[in-house]
Motif scaffolding. Sequence first.
Motif, PDB file in Angstrom:
ATOM      1  N   ASN A 161      -5.135   1.023  -2.642  1.00 19.92           N
ATOM      2  CA  ASN A 161      -5.862   1.540  -1.280  1.00 19.92           C
ATOM      3  C   ASN A 161      -6.280   0.838  -0.774  1.00 19.92           C
ATOM      4  O   ASN A 161      -6.988   1.056   0.398  1.00 19.92           O
ATOM      5  CB  ASN A 161      -5.422   3.150  -1.234  1.00 19.92           C
ATOM      6  CG  ASN A 161      -6.725   3.633  -2.307  1.00 19.92           C
ATOM      7  OD1 ASN A 161      -7.842   2.271  -2.740  1.00 19.92           O
ATOM      8  ND2 ASN A 161      -7.479   4.651  -2.632  1.00 19.92           N
ATOM      9  N   LEU A 178     -11.340   6.753  -0.519  1.00 22.96           N
ATOM     10  CA  LEU A 178     -10.332   6.209   0.450  1.00 22.96           C
ATOM     11  C   LEU A 178      -9.372   7.410   0.061  1.00 22.96           C
ATOM     12  O   LEU A 178      -8.651   7.970   1.322  1.00 22.96           O
ATOM     13  CB  LEU A 178      -9.505   5.234   0.128  1.00 22.96           C
ATOM     14  CG  LEU A 178     -10.430   3.804   0.456  1.00 22.96           C
ATOM     15  CD1 LEU A 178      -9.509   2.269   0.186  1.00 22.96           C
ATOM     16  CD2 LEU A 178     -11.304   3.853   1.714  1.00 22.96           C
ATOM     17  N   SER A 179      -8.576   7.777  -1.407  1.00 18.70           N
ATOM     18  CA  SER A 179      -8.140   8.462  -1.346  1.00 18.70           C
ATOM     19  C   SER A 179      -8.388   9.460  -2.499  1.00 18.70           C
ATOM     20  O   SER A 179      -9.129   8.796  -3.934  1.00 18.70           O
ATOM     21  CB  SER A 179      -6.128   8.537  -1.594  1.00 18.70           C
ATOM     22  OG  SER A 179      -6.498   6.986  -2.602  1.00 18.70           O
ATOM     23  N   LEU A 203       1.204  -0.961  -0.004  1.00 13.87           N
ATOM     24  CA  LEU A 203      -0.059  -0.130  -0.252  1.00 13.87           C
ATOM     25  C   LEU A 203       1.269   1.223  -0.032  1.00 13.87           C
ATOM     26  O   LEU A 203       0.457   2.401   0.357  1.00 13.87           O
ATOM     27  CB  LEU A 203      -0.622   0.117   1.419  1.00 13.87           C
ATOM     28  CG  LEU A 203      -1.975  -1.211   1.211  1.00 13.87           C
ATOM     29  CD1 LEU A 203      -2.711  -0.894   2.697  1.00 13.87           C
ATOM     30  CD2 LEU A 203      -2.614  -1.436  -0.154  1.00 13.87           C
ATOM     31  N   TYR A 220      -7.644  -0.017  -6.058  1.00 14.84           N
ATOM     32  CA  TYR A 220      -8.079   1.648  -5.929  1.00 14.84           C
ATOM     33  C   TYR A 220      -9.393   1.970  -5.455  1.00 14.84           C
ATOM     34  O   TYR A 220     -10.062   1.405  -7.442  1.00 14.84           O
ATOM     35  CB  TYR A 220      -6.626   2.620  -6.458  1.00 14.84           C
ATOM     36  CG  TYR A 220      -7.449   3.929  -6.717  1.00 14.84           C
ATOM     37  CD1 TYR A 220      -7.045   4.420  -6.007  1.00 14.84           C
ATOM     38  CD2 TYR A 220      -8.048   4.676  -7.388  1.00 14.84           C
ATOM     39  CE1 TYR A 220      -7.387   6.320  -5.605  1.00 14.84           C
ATOM     40  CE2 TYR A 220      -8.936   5.781  -7.663  1.00 14.84           C
ATOM     41  CZ  TYR A 220      -8.138   6.603  -6.060  1.00 14.84           C
ATOM     42  OH  TYR A 220      -8.824   7.734  -5.970  1.00 14.84           O
ATOM     43  N   LYS A 254      -1.052   3.806  -6.931  1.00 16.50           N
ATOM     44  CA  LYS A 254      -0.980   3.320  -5.424  1.00 16.50           C
ATOM     45  C   LYS A 254      -1.960   2.268  -5.800  1.00 16.50           C
ATOM     46  O   LYS A 254      -3.410   3.413  -5.572  1.00 16.50           O
ATOM     47  CB  LYS A 254      -0.259   4.151  -4.774  1.00 16.50           C
ATOM     48  CG  LYS A 254       0.828   4.668  -4.901  1.00 16.50           C
ATOM     49  CD  LYS A 254       1.068   5.043  -3.116  1.00 16.50           C
ATOM     50  CE  LYS A 254       2.892   5.889  -3.405  1.00 16.50           C
ATOM     51  NZ  LYS A 254       3.049   6.542  -1.797  1.00 16.50           N
TER      52      LYS A 254
END
Length: 262
Positions: A235, A197-198, A150, A193, A233
Amino acid sequence: MREQTAEVDLETPSVSEQGEQDILEKLREKTPNPILAIVALIIAAGQFNDAIDMTNKGWDLVVSNFSDAPSNERLAKIYIRASSGILEETFGSPVYTKYSDGEVEIKYYKDSKFILSAITSNGTIDAFLVFPKPGFVPEIKYHAGNETYLETTFADSSLPIDAVSNIARSGNYYIEEAQGGRYELLYNSVGGYSEYLSSLTKSQLQLLATFNDKLMMEEDTSSALVSLRQQIKPNFYGYSAVGLTDLVPAILTKLEYELVTD
């Protein structure tokens, strides 16, 4: 001789006093200052045993609130093909339940550090996804992406077997099966992803959209997938004994995320 003996008695702590000093010294090393202040007040009132008990309980509370250890211990109890009963034994009743295609049951569980969605059938766990909350560091050393999964881009931690994405009002996401992992002969490591979450930068979102378009048009996605995995990335992560098509419904939609996190 009596005077000398009296002087020694005044300067040398008794066995009981020395024991209390030793215990307090150990507690001081691991206890926050506010708790120490309360302990001092209780000791001043002569309630030493109560102080020790209260400090231990206070320390357990600190560990529970500020450490990832309790949440990771709960996650360690969940694994593919385990009895689905372990979910409620560990996390309590699900906060949300839905059915995919009218048959596949998906349950969501809430921890202070993450949200877990699990697909079950015939009394066993077929797949589960973990959606970490900010600051939580899950222990994922057996995942195909290893412990740093992560923390780095998809391309830096794993190789894909299959990948699926979505660009829609219900939610943007990307999810893939990854090669490897300690238990790859039993089930697959998965990760992805989710925008809830982001967030993505404009350029990252364009990479996701390009891959999604090619996937929907059944075009060659090779170069688009490489570019996407180099820039984004994961998450969330998980493990699965079912295909991505069956796993996708376990990803939270926008409304479900708001419902579960409120």
